[in-house]
Design a protein around this motif. Sequence first.
Motif, PDB file in Angstrom:
ATOM      1  N   THR A  41       0.841  -1.193   0.000  1.00 47.12           N
ATOM      2  CA  THR A  41       0.000   0.000   0.000  1.00 47.12           C
ATOM      3  C   THR A  41       0.876   1.241   0.000  1.00 47.12           C
ATOM      4  O   THR A  41       1.903   1.292   0.682  1.00 47.12           O
ATOM      5  CB  THR A  41      -0.964   0.033   1.200  1.00 47.12           C
ATOM      6  N   MET A  75      -2.885   0.488  -3.983  1.00 46.15           N
ATOM      7  CA  MET A  75      -2.775  -0.681  -3.124  1.00 46.15           C
ATOM      8  C   MET A  75      -2.799  -1.929  -4.004  1.00 46.15           C
ATOM      9  O   MET A  75      -3.465  -1.946  -5.037  1.00 46.15           O
ATOM     10  CB  MET A  75      -3.929  -0.748  -2.117  1.00 46.15           C
ATOM     11  N   THR A 122      -3.545   2.250   8.319  1.00 43.98           N
ATOM     12  CA  THR A 122      -2.312   1.484   8.193  1.00 43.98           C
ATOM     13  C   THR A 122      -1.590   1.537   9.532  1.00 43.98           C
ATOM     14  O   THR A 122      -1.325   2.630  10.053  1.00 43.98           O
ATOM     15  CB  THR A 122      -1.407   2.062   7.096  1.00 43.98           C
TER      16      THR A 122
END
Length: 325
Positions: A41, A75, A122
Amino acid sequence: MAKQRALGADATLLCAFETVYGTAPDGSGGGVYSKMSFKSTALGAEQPLGYDALLGQGRDAQDPHYEPVTVNGDMVVPVDLRGFGFWLKALFGAPVTADNGDGTYDHVFTSGGVIPSLSIQTGFPALTVPVFNMVSGAKLGGFQIDMARSGPVNATINNNIGQGETSAATTEDAAPAEYILQRFSQGSGSIKLGGAQLAAVTAGSITFSNNLEAVETIRSDNRIDGADEGEATAEGSVTLRYSSDSTVRDAVAAQTPVAMEFGWSIPGGEGYALKLTLPRVFLPKPKASIDGPGGISAEYNWRAASDPVAGYMLRATLTNDIESY
C-alpha cells in the motif's frame, strides 16, 4: 519485544465504510473495521515543498513554502474468495445478494453507481511506540487484474483519493472483523467471448476506472471537499496465438460488439467463483507481425461500453459463503 524499526511483515490494514464522508467510524466496540490482507500500500498523505524565488535577497536560497496536502496512492490486494467482496463494494457500491439456499450466496456488483467512502488505517503495532495512520474520506479509483498461466491472482487498486490523514498511538479497532483467506489461482482462470472459452490465450488483463476527480476547494484545513465519480470505463487486452480458430478475427471483421467474461473458480469449492462480465466489448484490428520462426501472437486491446439492454457496462458476480457485505 517491541521494535524500534517498522517492518512490512508487522503492518496491518484496517478498513471501514463511512456513514459521514471524511469521518472515521468509531471502532471502540470492536468489529467495526475489517482487517484486510494486502501485498502493498502507498495510500497516505504527502505535502511537498514549493519554491518562489524573490530578488534582492542575495544568492543563497530562501525559505520554501508548503504546497497543499494530497492524499492518494495505490494498493495491491489478493483477489480472494471473501475479502475481495469488500473491495468490490468500495469500487462499485453495495451488491445485490441472492441466497442460493445451499450455504452459498451470489453477490452482484454493477458499475456506474455512486460509490461509498472508506476510512483506511495502516498500522505498525510492533514498534516501541506504535503508529497508526488513518486515511479518511477515501474513495477507490479502479482496479487492474492481469491474467497469467501460473501463480495467485492479485489486483492493483489504483488512482485512489482520500480527504485527510491523522496519526495515533492506538488502533481505532482492537478487535476487527477478519475474512478467512482463500485466494483464487491463475490456473483456474478463463476468458470467454460470446459465452465460449477463447482458445490459444497467452495473456490477458482487465482495467476498470471510476475516473475520480478531487474537489479541490479553498479551505483552512488544507483538505479537499470530496472526490466525484466521473465516467466509468473498462478496457484491457487479450493476447492470442494465431491459429485456425477464427472466433476473434470474425468478431473484428464484423465490427460489432461482443460479450466478454473474465472468471476464476475454486476447484471443488461448491461453485465458489468470481466472474467479471462485460456484455458489450469492442475489439480492434491489430497489426499482424512476424518476428521470427516461432509462434505468431496478436494482442487485442479491447474497450467496453454500456449495454442499454443489460443496463450496465461491467458486472462482477462473487459466489461465496459470506451472507452480506
